[in-house]
Design a protein around this motif. Structure first.
Motif, short mmCIF file in Angstrom:
data_model
loop_
_atom_site.label_atom_id
_atom_site.label_comp_id
_atom_site.label_asym_id
_atom_site.label_seq_id
_atom_site.Cartn_x
_atom_site.Cartn_y
_atom_site.Cartn_z
N LEU A 155 54.71 43.86 43.10
CA LEU A 155 53.52 44.13 42.52
C LEU A 155 52.45 43.09 43.12
N LYS A 156 51.66 43.24 43.75
CA LYS A 156 50.50 42.18 44.34
C LYS A 156 49.63 42.00 43.30
N GLY A 157 48.87 40.99 43.30
CA GLY A 157 47.29 40.78 42.64
C GLY A 157 47.93 39.63 41.55
N ASP A 158 46.87 39.14 40.88
CA ASP A 158 47.20 38.08 39.76
C ASP A 158 47.24 38.81 38.46
N ALA A 159 46.25 39.93 38.31
CA ALA A 159 46.26 40.53 36.93
C ALA A 159 45.80 42.00 36.89
N VAL A 160 45.75 42.45 35.91
CA VAL A 160 45.22 44.01 35.91
C VAL A 160 44.36 43.96 34.56
N LEU A 161 42.83 44.30 34.89
CA LEU A 161 42.06 44.74 33.79
C LEU A 161 41.28 46.01 34.05
N GLY A 162 41.82 47.12 33.21
CA GLY A 162 41.13 48.33 33.18
C GLY A 162 41.69 49.21 34.47
N ASN A 163 40.85 49.42 35.32
CA ASN A 163 41.09 50.06 36.66
C ASN A 163 40.94 49.11 37.75
N TYR A 164 41.22 47.77 37.53
CA TYR A 164 40.76 47.00 38.63
C TYR A 164 42.27 46.07 38.80
N LEU A 165 42.41 45.86 39.65
CA LEU A 165 43.54 44.64 40.20
C LEU A 165 42.84 43.53 40.58
N LEU A 166 43.01 42.26 39.88
CA LEU A 166 42.11 41.26 40.09
C LEU A 166 42.93 40.03 41.06
N ASP A 167 42.41 39.46 41.89
CA ASP A 167 42.77 38.40 42.75
C ASP A 167 41.85 37.17 42.35
N TYR A 168 42.66 36.31 41.51
CA TYR A 168 41.58 35.14 41.08
C TYR A 168 41.53 34.16 42.39
N LYS A 169 40.21 33.54 42.45
CA LYS A 169 40.01 32.58 43.41
C LYS A 169 39.23 31.49 42.75
N ASP A 170 39.34 30.33 42.92
CA ASP A 170 38.91 29.14 42.55
C ASP A 170 38.44 28.18 43.73
N TYR A 171 37.07 27.93 43.70
CA TYR A 171 36.40 27.05 44.85
C TYR A 171 35.40 26.10 44.19
N THR A 172 35.24 25.07 44.86
CA THR A 172 34.50 23.91 44.70
C THR A 172 33.12 24.02 45.72
N ASN A 173 32.06 24.32 45.02
CA ASN A 173 30.76 24.44 45.59
C ASN A 173 30.31 25.38 46.41
N SER A 174 31.50 26.22 47.30
CA SER A 174 31.17 27.11 48.10
C SER A 174 32.33 27.94 48.37
N PHE A 175 32.16 29.17 49.19
CA PHE A 175 33.66 29.81 49.26
C PHE A 175 33.35 30.82 50.58
N SER A 176 34.42 31.19 51.12
CA SER A 176 34.35 32.13 52.22
C SER A 176 35.50 32.83 51.89
N ILE A 177 35.37 34.25 52.50
CA ILE A 177 36.54 35.25 52.23
C ILE A 177 36.47 36.08 53.64
N SER A 178 37.50 36.48 54.14
CA SER A 178 37.71 37.11 55.36
C SER A 178 37.77 38.63 55.18
N LEU A 179 37.43 39.36 56.20
CA LEU A 179 37.52 40.74 55.84
C LEU A 179 38.97 41.06 56.04
N LYS A 180 39.93 40.45 56.77
CA LYS A 180 41.30 40.75 56.61
C LYS A 180 41.79 40.51 55.11
N ALA A 181 41.32 39.43 54.32
CA ALA A 181 41.84 39.16 53.02
C ALA A 181 41.30 40.28 52.10
#
Length: 107
Positions: A23-49
């Motif tokens: 089972l991947k992901g960090d948590a389940v909330l309702g119909n959502y699989l949550l993947d938590y990310k924590d950043y300082t000041n800014s963030f980027s996310i890739s299409l691959k991710a």
């Protein structure tokens, strides 16, 4: 651990050994699989991710993928942290449609 605090605060159900087991992901909330990310000041996310989390969400859980991103201010800043959810556009449209239907019922 900040992620565990966020999961508890959100009322989500943590996934044991998140990311390491079947089972991947960090948590389940309702119909959502949550993947938590924590950043300082800014963030980027890739299409691959994003694609990987979408595949994992469907394969293991049949859930909607959600990136739960907390952006923290730099130390010494007067700004407050901000938490955002990144969900697929069709899920956002579903939320808008549900809101519209609810407003119609309340008239």
């Amino acid at each position: 651990m900040r992620e565990a605090r966020e999961i508890r605060a959100d009322g989500a159900t943590p996934i044991p050994n998140s990311g390491r087991g079947m089972l991947k992901g960090d948590a389940v909330l309702g119909n959502y699989l949550l993947d938590y990310k924590d950043y300082t000041n800014s963030f980027s996310i890739s299409l691959k991710a994003l694609h990987k989390h979408a595949r994992d969400s469907w394969k293991a859980h049949h859930k909607i993928p959600c990136q739960a991103v907390t952006i923290n201010p730099k130390e010494g800043s007067n700004d407050r942290a901000m938490k955002v959810a990144i969900i697929p556009w069709n899920a956002f449209q579903d939320l808008l449609e549900t809101e519209r239907k609810y407003e119609e019922l309340c008239k």
